[in-house]
Motif scaffolding. Structure first.
Motif: not given
Length: 341
Positions: A108-111, A305-307, A327-331
């Protein structure tokens, strides 16, 4: 007799304080010993427990204390030649130091924000030095980062607020202050707040305020920044940027941003996808640092954080704002795609 009895509580207080100080020193000493055995001597927690004549759970708590108080700084060395492909590609394309946080797309986005914030806090700590002037923005991302900072003692370091936080509903002082105070506490730094609105109603008001000596003092501190830490604002992220969700912009402002093809902001200073920003009227009312000034800061750490923040991140990179990107992996995967998402 009355004098003697009056001093008894004082003696008791002194004894209690001495006892607490001794206990704190003892815990710190035990935490240091446990950390040295665990990280430097490769002993297991069971072996450390036997040597310290305590339980395994106590050793686990001592190691946590060592990390939280800055006795231990965990760093994963990642030389460029051995860097994961995503980090290497981001460095190659955008000329920034990249730190990609491995996170499943199912989280989830919050995590995702929480895990990015934890790594950001651990990455920032070793970069903070004495005699530094650190500019800190406020917002959802920086609030999360500030909650995970480890203690690191520095000398003559100042944390300065990058942009005002007030609006028509609140001064914003409590919200911004909480973030800055956490940074100041973590690094033993002096904190300088910026008690002005996020946006003035009129550009002329900003011009007049910027001539005031009390405001000039903060602006001059910002001009001496050695590090700036910020997120990227976005209207459509899973966790809304505070500047968009907290009543800072009215419908007319949001319409103007859309018409001007604005994709995001850093410290309430806006830009388009190509990084252009000088002709945006709202920036004449915003209280964040001019982006030309921000680009002169030697180290500029951007946490994302977040695409949904991709367009804003691309604009910030086009404007040359970050030197370091966490940044996070998906982004990160979407960022290196040829076609903007």
């Amino acid at each position: 007799m009355g004098e003697d009895s009056a001093t008894e509580p004082d003696r008791g207080d002194r004894a209690a304080r001495y006892s607490n100080a001794e206990a704190s020193r003892s815990r710190g000493s035990d935490a240091l010993r446990a950390a040295q055995m665990y990280y430097l001597q490769d002993l297991t927690m069971n072996a450390i427990a036997r040597e310290l004549r305590t339980s395994r759970s106590t050793v686990s708590r001592l190691l946590s204390t060592a990390r939280e108080t800055g006795l231990v700084e965990i760093q994963v060395n990642n030389p460029q030649l051995r860097a994961p492909s995503l980090e290497h590609e981001i460095r190659r394309r955008f000329s920034v130091e990249a730190h990609v946080v491995p996170v499943s797309e199912l989280v989830r986005d919050s995590e995702v924000l929480e895990r990015v914030a934890i790594q950001a806090a651990r990455t920032i700590g070793p970069l903070v030095e004495s005699d530094a002037v650190i500019g800190v923005a406020w917002g959802s991302t920086l609030s999360a980062v500030s909650q995970h900072l480890a203690r690191k003692l520095t000398h003559d370091t100042t944390v300065v607020q990058l942009n005002g936080a007030g609006n028509t509903q609140t001064t914003g002082i409590a919200y911004a202050s909480e973030i800055l105070q956490r940074f100041g506490h973590a690094y033993g730094a002096r904190v300088e707040q910026f008690p002005v609105p996020a946006f003035f109603d009129h550009a002329e008001t900003k011009t007049a305020m910027w001539a005031e000596r009390s405001v000039r003092r903060i602006l001059e501190l910002q001009e001496r920044m050695t590090m700036a830490i910020f997120g990227v604002g976005s209207t459509n992220s899973g966790i809304p940027s505070h500047v968009y969700s907290g009543g800072y912009l009215d419908d007319a402002d949001l319409l103007a941003l859309n018409q001007e093809r604005v994709v995001g902001d850093v410290a309430t200073m806006f830009f388009r996808a190509d990084g252009s920003h000088r002709d945006l009227l709202i920036n004449q009312r915003g209280t964040g640092p001019e982006l030309e000034l921000l680009r002169r800061v030697p180290r500029r750490i951007c946490v994302v954080s977040g695409e949904a923040k991709l367009s804003g991140l691309r604009g910030a990179l086009a404007a040359g704002l970050p030197t370091d990107l966490i940044l996070d992996e998906a982004t990160a995967r979407w960022l290196v795609q040829d076609e903007p998402r």
